[in-house]
Design an enzyme around this catalytic site. Structure first.
Site, PDB file in Angstrom:
ATOM      1  N   ARG A  33     -31.106  44.814  39.096  1.00 28.82           N
ATOM      2  CA  ARG A  33     -31.849  43.526  38.600  1.00 28.82           C
ATOM      3  C   ARG A  33     -32.012  42.195  39.426  1.00 28.82           C
ATOM      4  O   ARG A  33     -30.883  41.784  39.834  1.00 28.82           O
ATOM      5  CB  ARG A  33     -31.385  43.410  37.017  1.00 28.82           C
ATOM      6  CG  ARG A  33     -31.966  41.918  36.557  1.00 28.82           C
ATOM      7  CD  ARG A  33     -31.907  41.862  35.055  1.00 28.82           C
ATOM      8  NE  ARG A  33     -30.365  42.075  34.632  1.00 28.82           N
ATOM      9  CZ  ARG A  33     -29.919  42.253  33.480  1.00 28.82           C
ATOM     10  NH1 ARG A  33     -30.818  42.400  32.462  1.00 28.82           N
ATOM     11  NH2 ARG A  33     -28.780  42.385  33.154  1.00 28.82           N
TER      12      ARG A  33
ATOM     13  N   ARG B 281     -19.275  44.187  28.872  1.00 29.62           N
ATOM     14  CA  ARG B 281     -20.592  43.899  28.093  1.00 29.62           C
ATOM     15  C   ARG B 281     -20.705  45.298  27.350  1.00 29.62           C
ATOM     16  O   ARG B 281     -21.144  45.254  26.184  1.00 29.62           O
ATOM     17  CB  ARG B 281     -21.794  43.682  29.107  1.00 29.62           C
ATOM     18  CG  ARG B 281     -21.797  41.823  29.446  1.00 29.62           C
ATOM     19  CD  ARG B 281     -22.433  41.593  30.277  1.00 29.62           C
ATOM     20  NE  ARG B 281     -23.736  41.840  30.345  1.00 29.62           N
ATOM     21  CZ  ARG B 281     -24.628  42.022  31.302  1.00 29.62           C
ATOM     22  NH1 ARG B 281     -24.247  41.980  32.351  1.00 29.62           N
ATOM     23  NH2 ARG B 281     -25.910  42.383  30.880  1.00 29.62           N
TER      24      ARG B 281
HETATM   25  P1  AP5 Z   1     -33.751  44.060  31.381  1.00 33.01           P
HETATM   26  O1  AP5 Z   1     -35.180  44.357  30.450  1.00 33.01           O
HETATM   27  O2  AP5 Z   1     -33.376  42.929  31.818  1.00 33.01           O
HETATM   28  O3  AP5 Z   1     -32.658  44.805  30.175  1.00 33.01           O
HETATM   29  P2  AP5 Z   1     -31.743  44.077  29.102  1.00 33.01           P
HETATM   30  O4  AP5 Z   1     -31.910  45.297  28.002  1.00 33.01           O
HETATM   31  O5  AP5 Z   1     -32.675  42.659  28.493  1.00 33.01           O
HETATM   32  O6  AP5 Z   1     -30.658  43.777  29.426  1.00 33.01           O
HETATM   33  P3  AP5 Z   1     -29.808  42.526  29.494  1.00 33.01           P
HETATM   34  O7  AP5 Z   1     -28.613  42.532  30.480  1.00 33.01           O
HETATM   35  O8  AP5 Z   1     -30.400  41.096  29.399  1.00 33.01           O
HETATM   36  O9  AP5 Z   1     -28.944  42.634  27.920  1.00 33.01           O
HETATM   37  P4  AP5 Z   1     -27.916  41.758  27.443  1.00 33.01           P
HETATM   38  O10 AP5 Z   1     -27.923  42.144  26.097  1.00 33.01           O
HETATM   39  O11 AP5 Z   1     -26.700  42.436  28.234  1.00 33.01           O
HETATM   40  O12 AP5 Z   1     -28.164  40.514  27.883  1.00 33.01           O
HETATM   41  P5  AP5 Z   1     -28.531  39.014  27.196  1.00 33.01           P
HETATM   42  O13 AP5 Z   1     -29.182  38.219  27.917  1.00 33.01           O
HETATM   43  O14 AP5 Z   1     -29.154  39.378  25.858  1.00 33.01           O
HETATM   44  O15 AP5 Z   1     -33.848  45.518  32.201  1.00 33.01           O
HETATM   45  C1  AP5 Z   1     -32.687  45.463  32.993  1.00 33.01           C
HETATM   46  C2  AP5 Z   1     -33.337  46.090  34.345  1.00 33.01           C
HETATM   47  O16 AP5 Z   1     -33.800  47.392  34.354  1.00 33.01           O
HETATM   48  C3  AP5 Z   1     -34.422  44.934  35.001  1.00 33.01           C
HETATM   49  O17 AP5 Z   1     -34.164  44.973  36.450  1.00 33.01           O
HETATM   50  C4  AP5 Z   1     -35.614  45.721  34.813  1.00 33.01           C
HETATM   51  O18 AP5 Z   1     -36.636  45.430  35.856  1.00 33.01           O
HETATM   52  C5  AP5 Z   1     -35.441  47.084  34.657  1.00 33.01           C
HETATM   53  N1  AP5 Z   1     -36.095  48.055  33.861  1.00 33.01           N
HETATM   54  C6  AP5 Z   1     -36.304  47.840  32.636  1.00 33.01           C
HETATM   55  N2  AP5 Z   1     -36.853  48.731  32.198  1.00 33.01           N
HETATM   56  C7  AP5 Z   1     -36.929  49.741  33.008  1.00 33.01           C
HETATM   57  C8  AP5 Z   1     -37.750  51.264  33.128  1.00 33.01           C
HETATM   58  N3  AP5 Z   1     -38.275  51.694  31.982  1.00 33.01           N
HETATM   59  N4  AP5 Z   1     -37.349  51.893  34.247  1.00 33.01           N
HETATM   60  C9  AP5 Z   1     -36.690  51.247  35.201  1.00 33.01           C
HETATM   61  N5  AP5 Z   1     -36.347  50.079  35.173  1.00 33.01           N
HETATM   62  C10 AP5 Z   1     -36.431  49.328  34.043  1.00 33.01           C
HETATM   63  O19 AP5 Z   1     -26.852  38.406  26.816  1.00 33.01           O
HETATM   64  C11 AP5 Z   1     -26.116  37.903  27.739  1.00 33.01           C
HETATM   65  C12 AP5 Z   1     -24.805  37.395  27.193  1.00 33.01           C
HETATM   66  O20 AP5 Z   1     -25.160  36.348  26.468  1.00 33.01           O
HETATM   67  C13 AP5 Z   1     -23.974  38.187  26.398  1.00 33.01           C
HETATM   68  O21 AP5 Z   1     -23.165  39.148  27.301  1.00 33.01           O
HETATM   69  C14 AP5 Z   1     -23.369  37.018  25.359  1.00 33.01           C
HETATM   70  O22 AP5 Z   1     -22.147  36.661  26.321  1.00 33.01           O
HETATM   71  C15 AP5 Z   1     -24.508  36.295  25.360  1.00 33.01           C
HETATM   72  N6  AP5 Z   1     -25.182  36.390  24.042  1.00 33.01           N
HETATM   73  C16 AP5 Z   1     -26.503  36.519  24.121  1.00 33.01           C
HETATM   74  N7  AP5 Z   1     -26.895  36.815  22.665  1.00 33.01           N
HETATM   75  C17 AP5 Z   1     -25.770  36.640  22.018  1.00 33.01           C
HETATM   76  C18 AP5 Z   1     -25.715  36.798  20.535  1.00 33.01           C
HETATM   77  N8  AP5 Z   1     -26.701  37.137  19.746  1.00 33.01           N
HETATM   78  N9  AP5 Z   1     -24.377  36.418  20.005  1.00 33.01           N
HETATM   79  C19 AP5 Z   1     -23.331  36.258  20.890  1.00 33.01           C
HETATM   80  N10 AP5 Z   1     -23.443  36.274  22.234  1.00 33.01           N
HETATM   81  C20 AP5 Z   1     -24.776  36.464  22.896  1.00 33.01           C
HETATM   82 MG    MG Z   2     -32.199  40.692  28.673  1.00 32.48          MG
END
Ligand code: AP5
Ligand code: MG
Length: 218
Positions: free
Chosen positions: A127, A172
């Site tokens: 990514r 994570r």
């Molecule tokens: P992508 O769409 O980026 O995946 P994602 O599910 O959004 O993954 P994240 O890593 O963003 O999820 P996360 O939940 O860990 O992180 P978040 O930012 O929410 O896709 C991934 C890759 O795959 C990309 O390169 C894409 O191009 C590719 N791809 C997608 N679909 C595909 C397909 N069909 N085929 C092939 N490739 C594909 O959270 C980050 C941090 O923030 C957390 O760890 C925590 O510390 C904090 N945080 C966020 N929300 C909260 C909350 N509610 N409470 C407490 N802490 C929080």
């Molecule tokens: Mg995301």
């Protein structure tokens, strides 16, 4: 519609949310993107969030719920929203239910993106996201930008997220299994969960999600 997207890190929540939000004409609300915007603007909230995000831990509920609530109360979210990454544990889910019921509203569906763990590891490893807006997401082989290192949407610089290192990803995933997965049962009890097989092309997953939402809406 008021929709929640769940799924492990790297499942494609952000990628799908961008298309679904556009198709459904509702805002895409990602708590992860909101935290990253705070980090790049060097706010107090950003500093606090970074200290948890870099370890792969959840940011404390109190600040997360307040930030999500504030965003959901913006005028563009009046007729619906697509939540990505919130709620992330049962207390956040309970807070969201309470927030909605005070307004006489409820969720319409919870889409659970199902992807095997070896695939999410590959998706995260390749990514690349944009410095200007972390909602602009690419992948070195699955969704390569036209020009290496440059965002197709806005021309910004592409980089690898700080929390995408192998060690942090392991934490994570563990946090997802222990703290976030229980919300799936919480929402199953409300009859809201639709499981979406999320392997395959991005547009195929979007089509499956849109079909599932049409069924839920019927
Ligand atoms: P992508 O769409 O980026 O995946 P994602 O599910 O959004 O993954 P994240 O890593 O963003 O999820 P996360 O939940 O860990 O992180 P978040 O930012 O929410 O896709 C991934 C890759 O795959 C990309 O390169 C894409 O191009 C590719 N791809 C997608 N679909 C595909 C397909 N069909 N085929 C092939 N490739 C594909 O959270 C980050 C941090 O923030 C957390 O760890 C925590 O510390 C904090 N945080 C966020 N929300 C909260 C909350 N509610 N409470 C407490 N802490 C929080
Ligand atoms: Mg995301």
């Amino acid at each position: 519609m008021r929709i929640v997207l769940v799924g492990p890190p790297g499942a494609g929540k952000g990628t799908q949310a961008a298309f679904l939000a556009k198709n459904l004409a509702i805002p895409h609300i990602s708590t992860g993107d909101l935290f990253r915007a705070n980090i790049s603007q060097q706010t107090e909230l950003g500093k606090l969030a970074k200290s948890y995000m870099d370890k792969g831990d959840l940011v404390p509920d109190e600040v997360t719920i307040a930030m999500a609530k504030d965003r959901m109360e913006q005028p563009d979210a009046e007729n619906g929203f697509l939540l990505d990454g919130f709620p992330r544990n049962v207390s956040q889910a309970e807070a969201l239910d309470e927030m909605l019921s005070t307004e006489g509203m409820k969720l319409d569906a919870v889409l659970d993106l199902e992807v095997p763990e070896d695939e999410v590891v590959k998706r995260i490893a390749g990514r690349r996201i944009c410095r200007n807006d972390s909602a602009h997401v690419f992948h070195v082989s699955y969704k390569a930008p036209k020009q290496e290192g440059v965002c197709d949407v806005c021309g910004g610089e592409l980089y690898q997220r700080d929390d995408d290192s192998e060690e942090t990803v392991r934490t994570r995933l563990e946090v997802y299994h222990t703290q976030t997965e229980p919300i799936i049962d919480y929402y199953k009890a409300q009859g809201l969960v639709v499981t979406i097989p999320a392997l395959g092309k991005v547009e195929e997953v979007t089509a499956r999600s849109m079909e599932a939402l049409a069924r839920e809406d019927a």
